[in-house]
Design an enzyme around this catalytic site. Structure first.
Site, PDB file in Angstrom:
ATOM      1  CG  HIS A   1      18.588 -35.374 -11.895  1.00  7.27           C
ATOM      2  ND1 HIS A   1      18.886 -36.697 -11.708  1.00  7.27           N
ATOM      3  CD2 HIS A   1      19.764 -34.742 -12.117  1.00  7.27           C
ATOM      4  CE1 HIS A   1      20.199 -36.855 -11.788  1.00  7.27           C
ATOM      5  NE2 HIS A   1      20.757 -35.687 -12.042  1.00  7.27           N
TER       6      HIS A   1
ATOM      7  CB  CYS B   1      -0.938   0.110   1.192  1.00 15.22           C
ATOM      8  SG  CYS B   1      -2.065  -1.265   1.374  1.00 15.22           S
TER       9      CYS B   1
ATOM     10  CG  ASN C   1       2.063   0.289   4.028  1.00 17.57           C
ATOM     11  OD1 ASN C   1       1.713  -0.855   3.746  1.00 17.57           O
ATOM     12  ND2 ASN C   1       3.303   0.705   3.942  1.00 17.57           N
ATOM     13  N   GLY C   2      -0.011  -1.581   6.188  1.00 20.30           N
ATOM     14  CA  GLY C   2       0.430  -2.553   7.191  1.00 20.30           C
ATOM     15  C   GLY C   2      -0.723  -3.445   7.588  1.00 20.30           C
TER      16      GLY C   2
ATOM     17  NE  ARG D   1       4.523   1.540  -0.312  1.00 19.00           N
ATOM     18  CZ  ARG D   1       5.597   1.110   0.334  1.00 19.00           C
ATOM     19  NH1 ARG D   1       6.785   1.253  -0.201  1.00 19.00           N
ATOM     20  NH2 ARG D   1       5.493   0.548   1.516  1.00 19.00           N
TER      21      ARG D   1
ATOM     22  CD  GLU E   1       8.857 -10.567 -10.810  1.00 15.42           C
ATOM     23  OE1 GLU E   1       8.777 -10.069  -9.685  1.00 15.42           O
ATOM     24  OE2 GLU E   1       9.817 -10.323 -11.587  1.00 15.42           O
TER      25      GLU E   1
ATOM     26  CD1 TRP F   1      -0.666  -5.916  -3.748  1.00 15.81           C
ATOM     27  CD2 TRP F   1      -0.670  -6.786  -1.691  1.00 15.81           C
ATOM     28  NE1 TRP F   1      -0.373  -7.248  -3.850  1.00 15.81           N
ATOM     29  CE2 TRP F   1      -0.375  -7.809  -2.608  1.00 15.81           C
ATOM     30  CE3 TRP F   1      -0.733  -7.116  -0.332  1.00 15.81           C
ATOM     31  CZ2 TRP F   1      -0.132  -9.127  -2.235  1.00 15.81           C
ATOM     32  CZ3 TRP F   1      -0.493  -8.428   0.053  1.00 15.81           C
ATOM     33  CH2 TRP F   1      -0.191  -9.415  -0.888  1.00 15.81           C
TER      34      TRP F   1
ATOM     35  CD  GLU G   1      15.971 -11.775 -11.619  1.00 15.75           C
ATOM     36  OE1 GLU G   1      15.539 -12.446 -10.677  1.00 15.75           O
ATOM     37  OE2 GLU G   1      15.579 -10.620 -11.857  1.00 15.75           O
TER      38      GLU G   1
ATOM     39  CE  LYS H   1      12.346  -9.416 -13.004  1.00 15.16           C
ATOM     40  NZ  LYS H   1      13.203  -9.507 -11.854  1.00 15.16           N
TER      41      LYS H   1
ATOM     42  CE  LYS I   1      10.841  -1.827  -7.386  1.00 11.59           C
ATOM     43  NZ  LYS I   1      11.144  -3.071  -8.106  1.00 11.59           N
TER      44      LYS I   1
HETATM   45  C1  G6P Z   1       8.931  -8.199  -4.332  1.00  4.43           C
HETATM   46  C2  G6P Z   1       9.351  -7.501  -5.602  1.00  4.43           C
HETATM   47  C3  G6P Z   1      10.663  -8.094  -6.117  1.00  4.43           C
HETATM   48  C4  G6P Z   1      11.727  -8.038  -5.031  1.00  4.43           C
HETATM   49  C5  G6P Z   1      11.254  -8.705  -3.744  1.00  4.43           C
HETATM   50  C6  G6P Z   1      12.206  -8.421  -2.598  1.00  4.43           C
HETATM   51  O1  G6P Z   1       8.567  -9.505  -4.632  1.00  4.43           O
HETATM   52  O2  G6P Z   1       8.351  -7.605  -6.586  1.00  4.43           O
HETATM   53  O3  G6P Z   1      11.091  -7.349  -7.232  1.00  4.43           O
HETATM   54  O4  G6P Z   1      12.878  -8.700  -5.487  1.00  4.43           O
HETATM   55  O5  G6P Z   1       9.976  -8.182  -3.354  1.00  4.43           O
HETATM   56  O6  G6P Z   1      12.197  -7.047  -2.340  1.00  4.43           O
HETATM   57  P1  G6P Z   1      13.378  -6.228  -1.714  1.00  4.43           P
HETATM   58  O7  G6P Z   1      12.905  -4.818  -1.701  1.00  4.43           O
HETATM   59  O8  G6P Z   1      13.604  -6.787  -0.336  1.00  4.43           O
HETATM   60  O9  G6P Z   1      14.584  -6.430  -2.576  1.00  4.43           O
END
Ligand code: G6P
Length: 613
Positions: free
Chosen positions: A509, A2, A99-100, A27, A493, A75, A486, A490, A608
């Protein structure tokens, strides 16, 4: 998660609130809303389900404005993403944003119901509005004191901002475990979830600490300790990020802009920390001596999501360059394990935002057990650095796209610097090796620049061919195994295509059973120490009719032979290969998503900054 924003000042603020929310939408984007005290002194809210655009439309139809206001982008945690659950939440003359998670909301709700309060949402937040209202009306407390008393009752995590129609020209905010930044302007003051949301108004910020409550008027700020009520000093810091950094700058998406910013971001992260003359890494932020290092029995590198992948790359660098083999752990798992740690443990938290709840909890646990703690972080003043002995800040600048790109590569660069620093301290790197490593690292920004200048047509072609596939594999060995993870992360996501990253040697495997003519495999096969082995894995995929995109070293004449697509990266030393390989991983995902027309910067269900567990 949020995003929250508050304004108090001389101007009509609806546009300011919306502008800030557009920067905070990363957020969460399940709903959005604002509340302002209008010119007639009435508290008016406008809320809308879904993305901020819906709220903007609503405001066009039913405009509202005032000189004191709050805004929120949600969120959803408690209660569906509906308009009735959207913030701000109200009770009487009070409106709040949060937020929280307020963990004891059910208990508080029951108590307030007995006092005749009725609730209109399923959220945990609404109880806070009623609680403040209760303290205002029943106990007759002034707004700052009512908020302070209400906050004392909360368990859980919160950043809250409150307005009251009875006191126009005032905002009261408080924080516990969720970020809250005060922006000090000229005749106007602001509260927000992050500094980037305020950059176009002020760069003088105060990072509110846990257990503090702050009262803002247009001309002043009063900071107090929640528990004691005592006044605290207000000492703004000047943030160096520029307003332009939080804009798209002509790119179609923030993610694409951020991919293209990597040469600058990596360069900034290395700047001042590498001395070719002294053949040394300069990291005063890491306050560890040779004796400290020699005394550690174990090192933990702890993170979530993409930051965890950076940690995994870091393990190869630590092993090769410093002879140290860290445990690289997912914070969400580690925090619930009983991993033995003590003062002979070094704990390295890796986090772009510095606010990820699980990483923060794992860090606190390690600290409580006596571990020495350092951070790699991108956001100045965020929670994780504040709880560490030292922080290596990545200088990526604000990252807005939900899928992390430049934050990842700058984290890898920071881990590389730390590995070199430790390697030198422990006498594991001679002068020649150190000089070669530093030269390779410093060369990375221009290598990535060249790679990006080569254009994106090959990625668009892959997207055209494979955007309708439902599943894909990414394979790599050595430090390119985390890059396969990664690449897959990506892709899923932002394009919603199921993807798995796998160690190429493990393919036999299990994942090989997935291969058929409809399941593409991206194989990371540059001319490194694993070249021949990965090449065999590629043949195994082809033998089962699997379409392949190989990512090879430029000039490798054989690379494209057996592949449907062949992407190339410049020939660079092995230790910087993950940094360079990040770019094709990002661009494959980006173009796949863009071709499909998904919301690249704000993919569904994600946020994020994950500040809930
Ligand atoms: C979320 C974001 C990712 C990020 C992860 C960890 O899932 O979408 O992009 O890698 O959180 O976040 P941080 O801010 O701790 O790197």
């Amino acid at each position: 998660m949020c995003g929250i924003i508050g304004y108090v000042g001389p101007d009509l603020c609806a546009d300011t609130l919306i502008g800030a929310l557009s920067k905070l939408e990363y957020r969460g984007y399940d709903s959005a809303g604002i509340a302002v005290i209008d010119e007639g002194g009435a508290l008016v809210t406008r809320r809308a389900e879904g993305k901020l655009g819906n709220l903007v439309k609503r405001l066009r139809e039913e405009p509202v404005d005032g000189r004191t206001g709050i805004g929120h982008t949600r969120w959803a945690t408690h209660g569906a993403p509906t308009e009735s659950n959207a913030h701000p939440h109200r009770s009487g003359s009070i409106a709040v944003i949060h937020n929280g998670i307020i963990e004891n909301h059910l208990e508080l709700k029951a108590e307030l119901r007995e006092h005749g309060h009725e609730f209109t949402s399923e959220t945990d937040t609404e109880v806070f509005a009623h609680l403040v209202d209760h303290y205002r009306t029943v106990r007759g407390l002034a707004l700052p004191e009512a908020v302070r008393q209400a906050v004392i009752r909360l368990h859980g995590a919160y950043a809250v901002v409150v307005v009251d129609a009875k006191t126009p020209g005032m905002l009261v905010g408080a924080r516990m475990a969720s970020p809250l930044v005060l922006g000090v302007g000229e005749g106007a003051n602001y509260l927000a979830s992050d500094a980037a949301a305020l950059l176009s108004h002020t760069r003088d910020m105060v990072f509110i600490e846990d257990g503090q409550v702050v009262t803002l008027t247009p001309g002043g700020v009063e900071l107090r300790d929640v528990a004691s009520g005592e006044l605290l000093p207000v000492a703004p810091v000047h943030v160096t990020w520029s307003p332009a950094m939080a804009e798209k700058g002509g790119y179609k998406h923030f993610m694409l802009k951020e991919i293209h910013e990597q040469p600058r971001a990596i360069g900034d992260t290395l700047r001042g920390r590498v001395s070719l003359e002294r053949n040394a890494v300069n990291l005063p932020e890491v306050p560890l001596t040779r004796d400290d290092l020699a005394s550690f029995r174990q090192i933990y590198v702890v993170a979530c999501g993409t930051s965890w992948h950076a940690g995994l790359v870091g393990r190869y660098l630590f092993e090769d360059l410093a002879g140290l083999s860290p445990h690289v752990e997912l914070a969400s798992e580690l925090r619930y394990r009983k991993a033995p740690m003590d003062e002979r443990t070094l704990f390295i938290a890796v986090s772009q935002s510095g606010e990820t709840a699980d990483t923060l909890a794992a860090l606190r646990d390690a600290k409580a057990k006596g571990a020495r703690c350092i951070a790699i972080c991108n956001v100045l003043g965020s929670s994780i650095p504040r709880e560490c002995e030292g922080t290596v800040y990545t200088h990526a600048g604000p990252e807005i796209g939900v899928a992390s790109t430049k934050a990842f590569t700058t984290q890898v660069a920071a881990l590389h610097l730390i590995a070199l620093h430790f390697g030198r301290l422990l006498g594991r790197l001679d002068d020649g090796a150190m000089a070669a490593e530093l030269a390779a690292l410093l060369h990375v920004p221009s290598v990535i620049e060249t790679l990006l200048l080569a254009g994106e047509a090959p990625y668009e072609e892959i997207a055209r061919a494979w955007h309708d596939r439902t599943s894909m594999l990414f394979l790599g060995r050595g430090s390119l195994f985390p890059m396969a993870l990664e690449g897959a992360l990506k892709l899923k996501e932002i394009s919603y295509i199921h993807a798995e990253g796998y160690a190429a040697g493990e393919m036999k495997h299990g994942p090989i059973a997935l291969i058929d003519e409809k399941t593409p495999t991206i194989i990371l096969n540059p001319r490194d120490g694993h070249y021949a082995k990965v090449r065999s894995n590629l043949s195994e995929v082809r033998a089962r009719s699997g379409p392949v995109c190989v990512v090879a070293t430029e000039g490798d004449a054989d690379a494209g032979d057996a592949a449907t697509f062949c992407l190339t990266v410049p020939d660079v030393p092995e230790h910087v290969l993950p940094l360079v390989m990040a770019v094709p991983m990002q661009l494959i995902a980006y173009h796949m998503a863009d071709f499909k027309g998904t919301d690249v910067d704000q993919p569904r269900n994600l946020a994020k900054s994950v500040t809930v567990e």
